[in-house]
Design an enzyme around this catalytic site. Structure first.
Site, PDB file in Angstrom:
ATOM      1  N   ARG A 174       6.520  -8.360   1.848  1.00 21.89           N
ATOM      2  CA  ARG A 174       7.442  -7.565   2.785  1.00 21.89           C
ATOM      3  C   ARG A 174       7.910  -9.007   3.507  1.00 21.89           C
ATOM      4  O   ARG A 174       9.135  -8.895   3.817  1.00 21.89           O
ATOM      5  CB  ARG A 174       6.522  -6.950   3.996  1.00 21.89           C
ATOM      6  CG  ARG A 174       7.241  -6.621   5.026  1.00 21.89           C
ATOM      7  CD  ARG A 174       6.216  -5.934   6.008  1.00 21.89           C
ATOM      8  NE  ARG A 174       5.973  -4.599   5.449  1.00 21.89           N
ATOM      9  CZ  ARG A 174       4.727  -3.876   6.087  1.00 21.89           C
ATOM     10  NH1 ARG A 174       4.153  -4.501   6.987  1.00 21.89           N
ATOM     11  NH2 ARG A 174       4.232  -2.982   5.463  1.00 21.89           N
TER      12      ARG A 174
ATOM     13  N   THR B 164      -5.878  -1.831   6.933  1.00 27.72           N
ATOM     14  CA  THR B 164      -6.143  -3.066   6.961  1.00 27.72           C
ATOM     15  C   THR B 164      -7.385  -3.621   7.248  1.00 27.72           C
ATOM     16  O   THR B 164      -7.928  -4.717   7.353  1.00 27.72           O
ATOM     17  CB  THR B 164      -5.013  -3.823   7.820  1.00 27.72           C
ATOM     18  OG1 THR B 164      -5.119  -3.132   9.131  1.00 27.72           O
ATOM     19  CG2 THR B 164      -3.587  -3.685   7.444  1.00 27.72           C
TER      20      THR B 164
ATOM     21  N   ASP C 104      -1.565   6.419   6.376  1.00 31.15           N
ATOM     22  CA  ASP C 104      -1.431   4.995   6.982  1.00 31.15           C
ATOM     23  C   ASP C 104      -2.425   4.615   7.988  1.00 31.15           C
ATOM     24  O   ASP C 104      -2.649   5.617   8.773  1.00 31.15           O
ATOM     25  CB  ASP C 104       0.021   4.703   7.236  1.00 31.15           C
ATOM     26  CG  ASP C 104       0.055   2.895   7.021  1.00 31.15           C
ATOM     27  OD1 ASP C 104      -0.702   2.524   6.531  1.00 31.15           O
ATOM     28  OD2 ASP C 104       1.223   2.897   7.586  1.00 31.15           O
TER      29      ASP C 104
ATOM     30  N   LYS D  41       0.997  -1.090  -0.145  1.00 31.47           N
ATOM     31  CA  LYS D  41       0.057  -0.082   0.110  1.00 31.47           C
ATOM     32  C   LYS D  41       0.704   1.276   0.017  1.00 31.47           C
ATOM     33  O   LYS D  41       0.571   2.355  -0.831  1.00 31.47           O
ATOM     34  CB  LYS D  41      -0.845   0.103   1.146  1.00 31.47           C
ATOM     35  CG  LYS D  41      -1.996  -1.081   1.199  1.00 31.47           C
ATOM     36  CD  LYS D  41      -2.932  -1.069   2.346  1.00 31.47           C
ATOM     37  CE  LYS D  41      -2.366  -1.359   3.546  1.00 31.47           C
ATOM     38  NZ  LYS D  41      -2.004  -3.124   3.329  1.00 31.47           N
ATOM     39  N   THR D  42       1.808   1.333   0.921  1.00 31.67           N
ATOM     40  CA  THR D  42       2.829   2.581   0.800  1.00 31.67           C
ATOM     41  C   THR D  42       3.559   2.519  -0.358  1.00 31.67           C
ATOM     42  O   THR D  42       3.809   3.738  -1.161  1.00 31.67           O
ATOM     43  CB  THR D  42       3.865   2.350   2.272  1.00 31.67           C
ATOM     44  OG1 THR D  42       3.049   2.020   3.337  1.00 31.67           O
ATOM     45  CG2 THR D  42       4.615   3.507   2.103  1.00 31.67           C
TER      46      THR D  42
END
Length: 322
Positions: free
Chosen positions: A209, A150, A101, A56-57
């Site tokens: 990640r 999330t 975020d 997302k980032t």
């Protein structure tokens, strides 16, 4: 408030063409961004949702690069009061990308300030003075808000409705993760064979990640032995030491399943009870561990609690038939 950065920022793809996976999402974003640039307008507000670690980032950064705009970072938990948000909004420059975020953690009072900012590019602040209140309205430059969460269900309906673009980020395919691992290895000037990259991908829980984190740990084991490349044998040896099994389950996952299957006869068991038995916060269980166990079909979430399925019993190789 600062530009998005982290220790591995050089690993992040900078354009949609460099981004691996999420093909449908990339196609849609390419159209939205291209249309906005053609009209010489700011991109509509964007909301990304999905489990942590899926990009997302990274996508917020890419939007900034593709639009030729500066990206400004803020975090939901750090914006406690309307004045905190007002300070961020008042410093935005034309066409900035504001990335928030964990946007689901914004207080309701802060959300209300966002409404007019998102719709009309106006900042409305209530000022109290001598037992009276006055609303101060400030014009804002056009900007794009990119929110990441999330837990999309935790966003209020009015806030969610103000996003023109809402995209879910899904777990990645094994083949896509293997390409990401190979790309990461090349950035670190390290050699990894395709079989090893695929094995890392299989154990990465569908998450880039995690794939990058596992690669770095496997690389540590190779470096410790003064090896110039990662072999399949060294990869398997590393997994045995790290404690990640062939499905990508670690100690906490196994403890979760073992508690559910053998301690509570497959359930149903409440989240708080599981949390106390395995020593993990309920929020961590819900956001980090359960999404992947659900994806594997090992558990179900019901009104009465968590239930273990046949796949969980088989994976634990237990004689408990539940």
């Amino acid at each position: 408030m600062s530009a998005i950065k982290d220790n591995d920022i050089f690993l992040r793809p900078k354009t949609l063409d460099e981004y691996i996976g999420q093909e449908k999402l990339k196609q849609n974003l390419s159209i939205y961004i291209g249309a906005a640039k053609h009209r010489k307008e700011t991109l509509d507000h964007v909301l990304f949702y999905g489990p942590p670690g899926l990009g997302k980032t990274t996508l917020a950064n890419i939007i900034g690069n593709e639009m030729g705009s500066k990206v400004v970072l803020a975090s939901g938990p750090s914006i406690e009061k309307p004045c905190d948000l007002a300070g961020i909004l008042s410093e935005l420059e034309p066409n900035n990308i504001l990335f928030i975020d964990e946007i689901h953690r914004l207080p309701h009072s802060v959300e209300e300030v966002l409404y007019s900012a998102m719709e009309d590019f106006k900042l409305s602040i209530i000022i109290s003075r001598e037992n009276s209140c006055k609303t101060l309205t400030i014009d804002l430059p056009p900007f794009t808000l990119v929110g990441a969460t999330t837990k999309i269900g935790s966003l209020s309906s009015p806030l969610r409705a103000r996003f023109g673009i809402i995209e879910k980020i899904n777990f990645y395919k094994v083949e896509e993760l293997a390409k990401i691992v190979e790309r990461t290895a090349s950035f670190y000037n390290f050699t990894i064979d395709k079989k090893s990259a695929l094995e890392i991908a299989k154990r990465s829980r569908g998450t880039p990640r995690i794939a990058n984190r596992i690669f770095k740990r496997v690389r540590d084991f190779a470096h410790y032995k003064n090896l110039k490349r990662i072999t399949y044998e060294k990869t398997l040896e590393s997994f045995e030491n790290i404690g990640i099994d062939e499905l990508g389950l670690d100690y906490v996952d196994i403890k979760y399943l073992d508690t559910l299957v053998n301690r509570f006869n497959c359930g149903p068991v409440g989240l708080d009870t599981l949390s106390s038995y395995i020593g993990e916060e309920p929020e961590n269980i819900e956001q980090v561990y359960e999404p992947y166990l659900l994806k594997l079909g090992m558990i179900d979430k019901t009104i009465k609690g968590r239930i273990a399925n046949k796949k969980a019993v088989e994976h634990l190789k237990t004689h408990n038939n539940c």
